[in-house]
Structure formats: structure tokens, C-alpha cells
Design a protein around this motif. Structure first.
Motif, PDB file in Angstrom:
ATOM      1  N   GLU A 150      39.040  52.328  36.448  1.00 45.88           N
ATOM      2  CA  GLU A 150      39.447  51.100  37.482  1.00 45.88           C
ATOM      3  C   GLU A 150      40.547  50.371  36.681  1.00 45.88           C
ATOM      4  N   HIS A 151      41.036  50.688  35.485  1.00 45.21           N
ATOM      5  CA  HIS A 151      42.150  49.901  35.103  1.00 45.21           C
ATOM      6  C   HIS A 151      43.273  50.038  35.718  1.00 45.21           C
ATOM      7  N   PRO A 152      44.145  49.029  35.991  1.00 45.78           N
ATOM      8  CA  PRO A 152      45.235  49.214  36.669  1.00 45.78           C
ATOM      9  C   PRO A 152      45.956  50.204  36.144  1.00 45.78           C
ATOM     10  N   LYS A 153      46.280  50.328  34.916  1.00 49.51           N
ATOM     11  CA  LYS A 153      47.257  51.471  34.267  1.00 49.51           C
ATOM     12  C   LYS A 153      46.732  52.924  34.505  1.00 49.51           C
ATOM     13  N   VAL A 154      45.336  52.844  34.397  1.00 49.53           N
ATOM     14  CA  VAL A 154      44.677  54.181  34.503  1.00 49.53           C
ATOM     15  C   VAL A 154      44.879  54.825  36.061  1.00 49.53           C
ATOM     16  N   LYS A 155      44.604  53.856  36.848  1.00 45.81           N
ATOM     17  CA  LYS A 155      44.727  54.186  38.281  1.00 45.81           C
ATOM     18  C   LYS A 155      46.242  54.296  38.729  1.00 45.81           C
TER      19      LYS A 155
END
Length: 238
Positions: A83-88
Motif C-alpha cells: 500500500e506504499h504510494p510508490k509501490v502502488k
């Protein structure tokens, strides 16, 4: 059973239909080819970033829709959740793309850790099906010294493992600090011409194979496994 069937007695012939030419025709889409570009350095003057930006301009000229993932802020694998923004962001771009360009600097004879961490965040999906399976891939690297192919060779292994359609041509830019102007644009040279060659080849492969990836990467062993799992479930005692 005819003679040819008797030569392949260990194959479940119901799960191995013979491919026909009509099944692998290129499919016309209303949208342009979607290409995602990854690079492997967060330095202010990152030559791998400058190289993919140059590659992106060429792809856009050819007709592709291009997006570049900027890895700054991407946590190391296992230091964060999905759910980390960069991962998403990375996962959404991966799902959007039909082809990819990878460019890494060579560090200690290898791809950079920043580039590899992006690959390690790409999910392996369910079972034997890779999230990248059937997508086209072009490989590039930049070096601070003499020309080398260590990074592109390693990335080619990754592309095979991830079941991507990795094109034959590739780019390696030696002494990259000499190949770019102060404004970040690449100088005219044989190295630039090679990037043009690679992007043209990637674009052609993507046009030919997108929409066909499910067919081209459909495998007998996976169909057999799925059939066996279905049989076990249906024939469970009640």
C-alpha cells in the motif's frame, strides 16, 4: 491413434492443440502501444534517467504512449507493504503497460541496487503466471568507463525469468558523461543511433505481440497442472 500420435505417448493430446497460423495474427487496437520506462539512479544528473528520457522521445515519435517511473522514494523490498504510494504507483504502471524499457547504470560490474529494487517489487502473481508475462522488453545500460554489457546481460536473465518478450537488440553507452549535453539531451553519435534502433525494434515487437500475449505464453505444463487441479477438486469425495 496415428503414427505421429504414437511418438508422443507421454503427452495429453487434449491439452496440446496444434497451433495454427490464423491464431497468431497481430491485433489492431484503438490505443497506441503503452511503454513503461524504468531507470536505476536517483542522482541529480542520472545518466540512466537521461537515457530513458531520450528513448521515451523516440518512442513517442514512433507513436507510443510513454510513462517513466521515477524510483526516488521507493522503499527497499520488505521495508514497506504493497500500500506504499510508490509501490502502488509502480504496480499501476506495470498493469497499464504493454512493453517496457529498462536502463541501469553499471556499478561494480552489476546493475544498480536502485534498479533491482524496482524489479523486486514487481509481484510474481498467482501460480506460475508472472505479472510481466508476455510484455515486450528492451534493455539499456550506461557506464562511467569503457563499454560493458554486464548490466544488460543480467537484465536479460531477469527478463527471461519474468517471461517477457525481450527483443534481441540492446544498448550500452560507455563514458556516459561524455555523451550528453548540459541540458540533458544526448549528442548525435553511433550510441544514439543504437538507441533509435532498439526503440524502433521494441515498438515493432509490441505492435506484433500485444493482444497475443495470453496465446503466446500459454503453456502445456500449466494447462496440464490446471486440469489436474480441477480434476482433484471435482472428484473430491462428498
Amino acid at each position: 491413434m496415428n503414427k505421429s500420435d504414437s511418438n508422443v505417448v507421454n503427452i495429453d493430446l487434449e491439452l496440446l492443440p496444434k497451433p495454427e497460423f490464423q491464431q497468431v495474427q497481430a491485433v489492431a487496437f484503438d490505443h497506441p502501444p503503452r511503454i513503461l520506462l524504468l531507470y536505476g539512479s536517483n542522482r541529480e544528473r542520472s545518466y540512466s534517467r537521461l537515457a530513458v528520457m531520450e528513448a521515451g522521445r523516440i518512442l513517442e515519435y514512433l507513436g507510443a504512449e510513454v510513462k517513466i517511473f521515477h524510483p526516488k522514494g521507493l522503499p527497499l523490498p520488505e521495508d514497506a507493504d504493497m500500500e506504499h504510494p510508490k509501490v502502488k504507483e509502480l504496480h499501476e504502471l506495470l498493469a497499464w503497460s504493454e512493453g517496457m524499457v529498462w536502463c541501469s547504470p553499471e556499478r561494480h560490474g552489476s546493475m544498480s541496487s536502485i534498479f533491482k529494487s524496482q524489479i523486486d517489487w514487481i509481484p510474481l502473481a498467482g501460480g506460475a503466471i508472472r505479472a510481466t508475462q508476455g510484455k515486450t522488453l528492451a534493455l539499456m545500460q550506461v557506464s562511467g568507463g569503457s563499454q560493458s554489457f554486464n548490466s544488460v546481460n543480467q537484465m536479460r536473465i531477469l527478463g527471461r525469468w519474468m517471461r517477457m518478450i525481450t527483443i534481441p537488440n540492446q544498448s550500452s553507452i560507455p563514458k556516459a558523461f561524455l555523451e550528453f549535453e548540459e541540458d540533458g539531451r544526448m549528442k548525435a553519435s553511433s550510441y544514439y543511433d543504437r538507441i533509435v534502433d532498439v526503440m524502433e525494434e521494441l515498438y515493432k515487437f509490441t505492435l506484433l505481440t500485444r493482444g497475443q500475449s495470453r496465446y503466446l505464453t500459454d503453456r502445456y505444463s500449466e494447462r496440464k497442472e490446471s486440469a489436474e487441479e480441477l480434476s482433484k477438486r471435482v472428484n473430491q469425495p462428498t
